[in-house]
Design a protein around this motif. Sequence first.
Motif, PDB file in Angstrom:
ATOM      1  N   GLY A   1      71.564   2.497 -87.876  1.00  0.00           N
ATOM      2  CA  GLY A   1      71.880   2.185 -86.427  1.00  0.00           C
ATOM      3  C   GLY A   1      73.114   3.025 -86.163  1.00  0.00           C
ATOM      4  O   GLY A   1      73.643   3.785 -86.862  1.00  0.00           O
ATOM      5  N   PRO A   2      73.863   2.474 -84.987  1.00  0.00           N
ATOM      6  CA  PRO A   2      75.002   3.269 -84.579  1.00  0.00           C
ATOM      7  C   PRO A   2      75.971   3.335 -85.338  1.00  0.00           C
ATOM      8  O   PRO A   2      76.770   4.191 -85.614  1.00  0.00           O
ATOM      9  CB  PRO A   2      75.314   2.429 -83.149  1.00  0.00           C
ATOM     10  N   ARG A   3      76.220   2.160 -86.398  1.00  0.00           N
ATOM     11  CA  ARG A   3      77.422   2.074 -87.348  1.00  0.00           C
ATOM     12  C   ARG A   3      76.970   2.712 -88.728  1.00  0.00           C
ATOM     13  O   ARG A   3      77.685   2.469 -89.479  1.00  0.00           O
ATOM     14  CB  ARG A   3      77.818   0.565 -87.394  1.00  0.00           C
TER      15      ARG A   3
ATOM     16  N   ASP B   1      62.513  -6.009 -90.403  1.00  0.00           N
ATOM     17  CA  ASP B   1      62.473  -6.139 -89.246  1.00  0.00           C
ATOM     18  C   ASP B   1      63.756  -6.987 -88.632  1.00  0.00           C
ATOM     19  O   ASP B   1      64.284  -6.324 -87.668  1.00  0.00           O
ATOM     20  CB  ASP B   1      61.273  -7.149 -88.868  1.00  0.00           C
ATOM     21  N   LEU B   2      64.287  -7.702 -89.377  1.00  0.00           N
ATOM     22  CA  LEU B   2      65.562  -8.303 -88.768  1.00  0.00           C
ATOM     23  C   LEU B   2      66.729  -7.453 -89.142  1.00  0.00           C
ATOM     24  O   LEU B   2      67.617  -7.424 -88.250  1.00  0.00           O
ATOM     25  CB  LEU B   2      65.800  -9.868 -89.535  1.00  0.00           C
ATOM     26  N   ILE B   3      66.769  -6.884 -90.374  1.00  0.00           N
ATOM     27  CA  ILE B   3      67.890  -5.907 -90.643  1.00  0.00           C
ATOM     28  C   ILE B   3      67.936  -4.829 -89.407  1.00  0.00           C
ATOM     29  O   ILE B   3      69.087  -4.476 -89.000  1.00  0.00           O
ATOM     30  CB  ILE B   3      67.784  -5.181 -91.840  1.00  0.00           C
ATOM     31  N   LYS B   4      66.597  -4.067 -89.183  1.00  0.00           N
ATOM     32  CA  LYS B   4      66.683  -3.157 -88.124  1.00  0.00           C
ATOM     33  C   LYS B   4      67.076  -3.584 -86.916  1.00  0.00           C
ATOM     34  O   LYS B   4      67.816  -2.969 -86.200  1.00  0.00           O
ATOM     35  CB  LYS B   4      65.148  -2.798 -88.180  1.00  0.00           C
TER      36      LYS B   4
ATOM     37  N   SER C   1      70.396  -2.071 -85.093  1.00  0.00           N
ATOM     38  CA  SER C   1      70.306  -1.083 -83.787  1.00  0.00           C
ATOM     39  C   SER C   1      70.387  -1.918 -82.365  1.00  0.00           C
ATOM     40  O   SER C   1      71.067  -1.467 -81.465  1.00  0.00           O
ATOM     41  CB  SER C   1      68.573  -0.905 -83.711  1.00  0.00           C
ATOM     42  N   LYS C   2      70.233  -3.456 -82.351  1.00  0.00           N
ATOM     43  CA  LYS C   2      70.366  -4.116 -81.099  1.00  0.00           C
ATOM     44  C   LYS C   2      71.757  -4.910 -80.994  1.00  0.00           C
ATOM     45  O   LYS C   2      72.276  -5.039 -79.876  1.00  0.00           O
ATOM     46  CB  LYS C   2      69.314  -5.259 -81.031  1.00  0.00           C
ATOM     47  N   TYR C   3      72.409  -5.300 -82.371  1.00  0.00           N
ATOM     48  CA  TYR C   3      73.426  -6.054 -82.076  1.00  0.00           C
ATOM     49  C   TYR C   3      74.903  -5.494 -82.728  1.00  0.00           C
ATOM     50  O   TYR C   3      75.721  -6.167 -83.103  1.00  0.00           O
ATOM     51  CB  TYR C   3      73.257  -7.573 -82.689  1.00  0.00           C
TER      52      TYR C   3
ATOM     53  N   ALA D   1      63.658   4.492 -93.405  1.00  0.00           N
ATOM     54  CA  ALA D   1      65.375   4.477 -93.291  1.00  0.00           C
ATOM     55  C   ALA D   1      65.662   3.334 -92.333  1.00  0.00           C
ATOM     56  O   ALA D   1      65.208   3.382 -91.358  1.00  0.00           O
ATOM     57  CB  ALA D   1      65.995   6.005 -92.798  1.00  0.00           C
ATOM     58  N   GLY D   2      66.623   2.829 -92.486  1.00  0.00           N
ATOM     59  CA  GLY D   2      67.230   1.644 -91.568  1.00  0.00           C
ATOM     60  C   GLY D   2      66.691   0.230 -91.844  1.00  0.00           C
ATOM     61  O   GLY D   2      66.798  -0.723 -91.174  1.00  0.00           O
ATOM     62  N   ARG D   3      65.546   0.316 -92.818  1.00  0.00           N
ATOM     63  CA  ARG D   3      64.985  -0.930 -92.792  1.00  0.00           C
ATOM     64  C   ARG D   3      64.654  -1.271 -94.413  1.00  0.00           C
ATOM     65  O   ARG D   3      65.402  -2.393 -95.043  1.00  0.00           O
ATOM     66  CB  ARG D   3      63.506  -0.826 -92.278  1.00  0.00           C
ATOM     67  N   ASN D   4      64.352  -0.540 -95.129  1.00  0.00           N
ATOM     68  CA  ASN D   4      64.336  -0.864 -96.657  1.00  0.00           C
ATOM     69  C   ASN D   4      64.976   0.129 -97.465  1.00  0.00           C
ATOM     70  O   ASN D   4      65.044   0.335 -98.822  1.00  0.00           O
ATOM     71  CB  ASN D   4      63.157  -1.039 -97.271  1.00  0.00           C
TER      72      ASN D   4
END
Length: 937
Positions: free
Chosen positions: A456-458, A110-113, A117-119, A446-449
């Motif tokens: 994310g954008p990067r 959850d923190l990775i996502k 995505s947010k930061y 994808a994007g979590r595990n």
Amino acid sequence: MVVVILLICIILMSLKIAYETLLCYYLIPRRITKIMEKQGVRGPKPRFLVGNILDMASLVSKSTSNDMDSIHHDIVSRLLPHYVAWSKIYGKRFIFWNGREPRMCLSEADLIKELFSKYNTVSGKSWLQQEGSKHFIGRGLLMANGNDWYHQRHIVAPAFIGDKLKSYEGYMVECTSGMLQSLRNAVKSGQMEFEIGEYMARLTAEIISRTEFDSSYEKGKQIFHLLTILQKKCAQASRHLCFPGSRFFPSKYNRDIKTLKMEVERLLMEIIQSRKDCVEIGRSSSYGNDLLGMLLNEMQKKRSSNGFSLNLQLIMDECKTFFFAGHETTALLLTWTVMLLASNPSWQDKVREEINQVCKGDSPTVDHLPKLSLLSMIINESLRLYPPATVLPRMAFENFKLGDLNIPKGLSIWIPVLAIHHSEEIWGKDANEFRPDRFASKPFTAGRNFLPFAAGPRNCVGQSFALMEAKIILAMLISKFRFTISENYRHAPIIVLTIKPKYGVQVKLTPLRKRFVFWNGTEPRMCLSEADLIKELFSKYSNVSGKSWLQQQGSKHFIGRGLLMANGDDWYHQRHIVAPAFIGDKLKSYAGYMVECTSGMLQSLGNAVKSGQMEFEIGEYMTRLTAEIISRTEFDSSYEKGKQIFHLLTTLQKKCAQASRHLCFPGSRFFPSKYNRDIKTLKMEVERLLMEIIQSRKDCVEIGRSSSYGNDLLGMLLNEMQKKRSSNGSSLNLQLIMDECKTFFFAGHETTALLLTWTVMLLASNPSWQDKVREEINQVCKGDSPTVDHLPKLTLLSMIINESLRLYPPATVLPRMAFEDFKLGDLNIPKGLSIWIPVLAIHHSEEIWGKDANEFRPDRFASKPFTAGRNFLPFAAGPRNCVGQSFALMEAKIILAMLISKFRFTISENYRHAPVIVLTIKPKYGVQVKLTPLITT
């Protein structure tokens, strides 16, 4: 006074440097440590200046000092031993120090996502990362931050999406074909073991060179070599402490790095300057359509409204970035995937079957790729077990809240991708096993595990490119070779920026004999394209193989049980009856019909041109002409009625071709369907017309108006029927005579008409060959109509006809059903197996015909690289070859010689090239050509 001021300046500067050093190496790290300790995040105690570098180096050195004892994939403790050790002590979140840089390990999905995505705008690459790769890939997209990253991403993204992405397919297939040919040649010379990683590295470097530099890709390969050395140098340096000003030390490392960097940038500048010169002197209107061209075009915009602009250094950094990311990671993905498939042959067999079913022996296209679901699962599993990057780092550029954590500015967050990909909590107890089917039900997010390309954008801008490239290369490799792991392979993954096999991956390659079985309804069919076995089948087993029940049923109403569909003794006796019609003086006697009918067609064309018509659908003319010729030779004076039969048979052919695409089963012909009613009506009308001709001949003999049934094919058949029964027990009846007439009417006009149509299209598209053969015809025939004596001297025309037959053979496949068990080469062929020889594929094989196999090159037949009956099969081979091939070639030569000597033809702009199969290969929309009469003197 000056000295005092200078001393004061030095003291002040020294104090500033001392303060900044203290701030950098003690105060900021101490502040970050206290903030994280208050939140319960602790880690190993750092040493002054070096942090935990020495501890990590010691652990990695110890874990990788020996090879792994077997091929297994439990590699986290080998490659990230510090993560394993410290996570056991401090938990999933812990801080360790890389010199002065604090790094927090984070593995919660959850923190990775949320971070990605947010930061993404307030986190990025740290100073240490940028310094570590400064000489290698500079400040290209991979190392850019903030607005610079955003604008660079905006510039390069179009190169990896939509039609632009699809356009790279050709490069990928072409380059891979070259590599496969190289492997085949090596196998032929006796080599069995290959370090597959070297081949994959060269291949992906060539592909990215093409897409980055297009025509300059040869120079791109030099850059690749230098960048590979630079990568190793930078990887060595990354294990040591980096501090401000260290790059100015006069060490051997710095001198080597500087020399390599200068050489890379010199080569890049040569390519760039060449592009700029071409535009400046007007030789080109743009800098090119490749990645380099896109960057140079962007640089021409002096400065965008947001203040970002490209310069030459940044363009070179971008090229280096994509060269590294575009070949290194894909090459490793391919290398590890080959190792995994070589170690797991059952998965290799499964995916090969899928590739054969989807691609049907062709090179993969972008339309095939989404259908290769097993291959996608295998690639995903390879990316899970051996991800391109073991960790994903993000430096916080300001304070922010991440879940329950307060992240302070200056903290670098490290996501241990390798550990997440091997986590038993996420993937189950078999997390360290190769199990591609785990991706069938998509247990990952994808994007979590599952993070092979970040998230994310990067995320990786080139991931679609990499996956398309990997699928195409693997599909082509797997379809051409079977590979097993070599006993010399030593499983020892190591990290050199990316996860690499320490000693390479040695595999043994065995070329696949292109054999596979597919099913047409209830009929098993084996595809066979090996020349030796084809020759053996046609020459040795012609008496125990032939046409299957399905084939006979498919053409029953069309051509019945004539010679083309007969088997065994029936075939032998029918062949014996009709063969005299196509040899010797009988064959030569048809030349007069051919010249007369062709003269009529040419007169018709000439009249149409005089009336103002310029464009002609030449296929219609060729079809009418060959129908008239075969009508004359089959029915002689009854050929007008024969033309009616031709029209009905053409309609029947289309009906039967439609039906051949559907399942045929016993009794289906008795169903009261519209198809069956139409077929029956057409068949009855054809046979009614044939019976009228036959009865007319019989009446003439019976009333004494004629002493024989005629000297044409129909007459020969009727004469044979009069023999009540031959000594061998075979006799003809009226139904078989009608079937024989239909067979030769179809085979005698349809295939020749298409040969002529395709040849005209090829010559209209290749005017230089048209001019050459016209000159030959004029020299040989000297303005007269061609005779049988002229034909052997028309060698260029023969080569052109052969090349047309190679590119567009009358039949795309040649089928033979086994009527009993027999041994064919190393194969035990069971009774009931239908063997299908893919003539079209053999005729277009680069292995046989070279890289220009798909080009119109008649001169390839001058040196005869082909062997009739093995790899050149326009008329089949062996005893069951086409009985009328001499007739067809004589007819084609006469018609073409007369047409070419009277008209110059060019392809029309209305011609749409769309070959389709309707029993034979046909132009879907016809062949439109423009005719210009030649002035004869």
